[in-house]
Write an enzyme that holds these catalytic residues in place. Structure first.
Site, mmCIF file in Angstrom:
data_model
loop_
_atom_site.group_PDB
_atom_site.id
_atom_site.type_symbol
_atom_site.label_atom_id
_atom_site.label_comp_id
_atom_site.label_asym_id
_atom_site.label_seq_id
_atom_site.Cartn_x
_atom_site.Cartn_y
_atom_site.Cartn_z
ATOM 1 N N LYS A 27 41.301 35.672 43.309
ATOM 2 C CA LYS A 27 42.181 36.183 44.374
ATOM 3 C C LYS A 27 41.381 36.486 45.647
ATOM 4 O O LYS A 27 41.787 36.110 46.742
ATOM 5 C CB LYS A 27 42.906 37.463 43.912
ATOM 6 N N ARG A 102 50.126 45.984 41.316
ATOM 7 C CA ARG A 102 49.551 45.753 39.994
ATOM 8 C C ARG A 102 50.390 46.389 38.896
ATOM 9 O O ARG A 102 50.026 46.323 37.720
ATOM 10 C CB ARG A 102 48.168 46.371 39.957
ATOM 11 N N ARG A 152 29.808 36.883 38.439
ATOM 12 C CA ARG A 152 30.122 37.186 39.849
ATOM 13 C C ARG A 152 29.029 38.024 40.520
ATOM 14 O O ARG A 152 28.548 38.995 39.967
ATOM 15 C CB ARG A 152 31.453 37.938 39.912
ATOM 16 N N ARG A 185 29.081 43.884 40.689
ATOM 17 C CA ARG A 185 29.989 45.031 40.710
ATOM 18 C C ARG A 185 29.809 45.869 39.453
ATOM 19 O O ARG A 185 29.632 45.330 38.368
ATOM 20 C CB ARG A 185 31.435 44.529 40.804
ATOM 21 N N ARG A 196 39.548 46.077 31.709
ATOM 22 C CA ARG A 196 40.297 45.610 32.887
ATOM 23 C C ARG A 196 41.294 44.528 32.487
ATOM 24 O O ARG A 196 42.419 44.482 32.984
ATOM 25 C CB ARG A 196 39.323 45.084 33.947
HETATM 26 P P1 AMP Z 1 39.813 44.717 41.933
HETATM 27 O O1 AMP Z 1 38.698 44.617 42.904
HETATM 28 O O2 AMP Z 1 41.114 44.249 42.517
HETATM 29 O O3 AMP Z 1 39.507 44.069 40.604
HETATM 30 O O4 AMP Z 1 40.024 46.281 41.641
HETATM 31 C C1 AMP Z 1 38.981 47.079 41.105
HETATM 32 C C2 AMP Z 1 39.566 48.336 40.490
HETATM 33 O O5 AMP Z 1 40.245 49.101 41.493
HETATM 34 C C3 AMP Z 1 40.606 48.101 39.416
HETATM 35 O O6 AMP Z 1 40.023 47.878 38.137
HETATM 36 C C4 AMP Z 1 41.394 49.409 39.461
HETATM 37 O O7 AMP Z 1 40.682 50.467 38.854
HETATM 38 C C5 AMP Z 1 41.431 49.696 40.955
HETATM 39 N N1 AMP Z 1 42.594 49.077 41.622
HETATM 40 C C6 AMP Z 1 42.591 48.082 42.561
HETATM 41 N N2 AMP Z 1 43.839 47.776 42.956
HETATM 42 C C7 AMP Z 1 44.665 48.583 42.252
HETATM 43 C C8 AMP Z 1 46.082 48.745 42.193
HETATM 44 N N3 AMP Z 1 46.912 47.990 42.941
HETATM 45 N N4 AMP Z 1 46.584 49.682 41.354
HETATM 46 C C9 AMP Z 1 45.790 50.463 40.611
HETATM 47 N N5 AMP Z 1 44.440 50.356 40.594
HETATM 48 C C10 AMP Z 1 43.876 49.429 41.405
#
Ligand code: AMP
Length: 243
Positions: A27, A102, A152, A185, A196
């Site tokens: 994404k 999400r 990554r 990360r 996750r």
């Molecule tokens: P990402 O970089 O999108 O994989 O997000 C990293 C982490 O941020 C996720 O594992 C969640 O803990 C939190 N996070 C990001 N976006 C959301 C969302 N829309 N709702 C809830 N938690 C989020």
């Protein structure tokens, strides 16, 4: 001809584009190319949260533990953040949401926000309000996801994303663009990745049904080279209102 196409993309109304898919689906990589093509901002809730954690803000302190364990941050925190961001002027023609919504409550909240009067007033001038949402589901096999997540690496300076298996930098661990040392990360460790992916299956996957029911979900095969995927998504954005 190429220049004309680019101009057309820049001037057209984009509206709300949602990139939907599991962690590691690509994404962020796709969003970075799409914002260049369409000249609208990428809104990555993960990036905004990580930035808050790094700066030690109140919001960051609340989110830190959930993020470290691979769980989702509360809808209240995330929706508040998105609401602030969408009110900014650069979102007037549209925006690419990466990692939001999400959960089904987040999607319902977004639907309401996009219909609310203040948003229509704010962005009506730019005409983006009448454009239907385009939700792009990037579908990737489970084993491929694991390899993408464990491989990554991200540049802390320019945000460019690499993968040690599929898209390595020219010099190991160093960004091609600005020479910064690449980072892994914190939540791309195997035990957190499993959590996750579980959160995705349980809380995010039901969204596919939600958007399918509204006739707004478009699936793309994410097991292909990034350029092929971005081309397909761009065409969905350009023609999504007529599909
Ligand atoms: P990402 O970089 O999108 O994989 O997000 C990293 C982490 O941020 C996720 O594992 C969640 O803990 C939190 N996070 C990001 N976006 C959301 C969302 N829309 N709702 C809830 N938690 C989020």
């Amino acid at each position: 001809m190429q220049a004309e196409t680019t101009t057309a993309k820049k001037t057209s109304q984009v509206g709300a584009v949602i990139l939907f898919g599991p962690p590691g689906a690509g994404k962020g990589t796709q969003a970075k190319q799409l914002i260049q093509m369409f000249q609208v901002p990428q809104i990555s809730t993960g990036d905004i949260l990580r930035d808050n954690v790094a700066r030690g803000t109140e919001l960051g302190k609340k989110a830190k533990e959930c993020m470290a364990s691979g769980a989702l941050v509360s809808d209240e925190i995330v929706c508040g953040m998105v609401s602030d961001r969408l009110r900014q002027e650069d979102c007037a023609r549209g925006f690419i949401l990466d990692g939001f919504p999400r959960t089904v409550p987040q999607a319902e909240w977004l639907d309401t926000l996009l219909q609310e009067e203040f948003f229509q007033k704010r962005h009506a001038r730019a005409g983006a309000t009448g454009v239907p949402q385009v939700v792009v589901s990037i579908v990737v096999e489970y084993n491929q996801l694991l390899q993408r997540l464990t491989g990554r690496r991200t540049c802390p300076t320019c945000g460019r994303i690499y993968n040690v298996h599929f898209q390595p930098p020219r010099v190991a661990d160093v960004c091609d663009v600005d020479g910064s040392r690449l980072e892994t990360r914190r939540d791309d460790r195997e035990e957190v990745i499993v959590e996750r992916l579980k959160a995705y299956e349980e809380q995010t996957l039901p969204l596919a049904k939600y958007y399918r029911g509204k006739g707004r979900l478009f699936e793309v095969d994410g097991n292909r080279p990034a350029d092929a995927i971005v081309g397909e998504i761009a065409s969905l954005i350009e023609h999504g209102d007529r599909l």
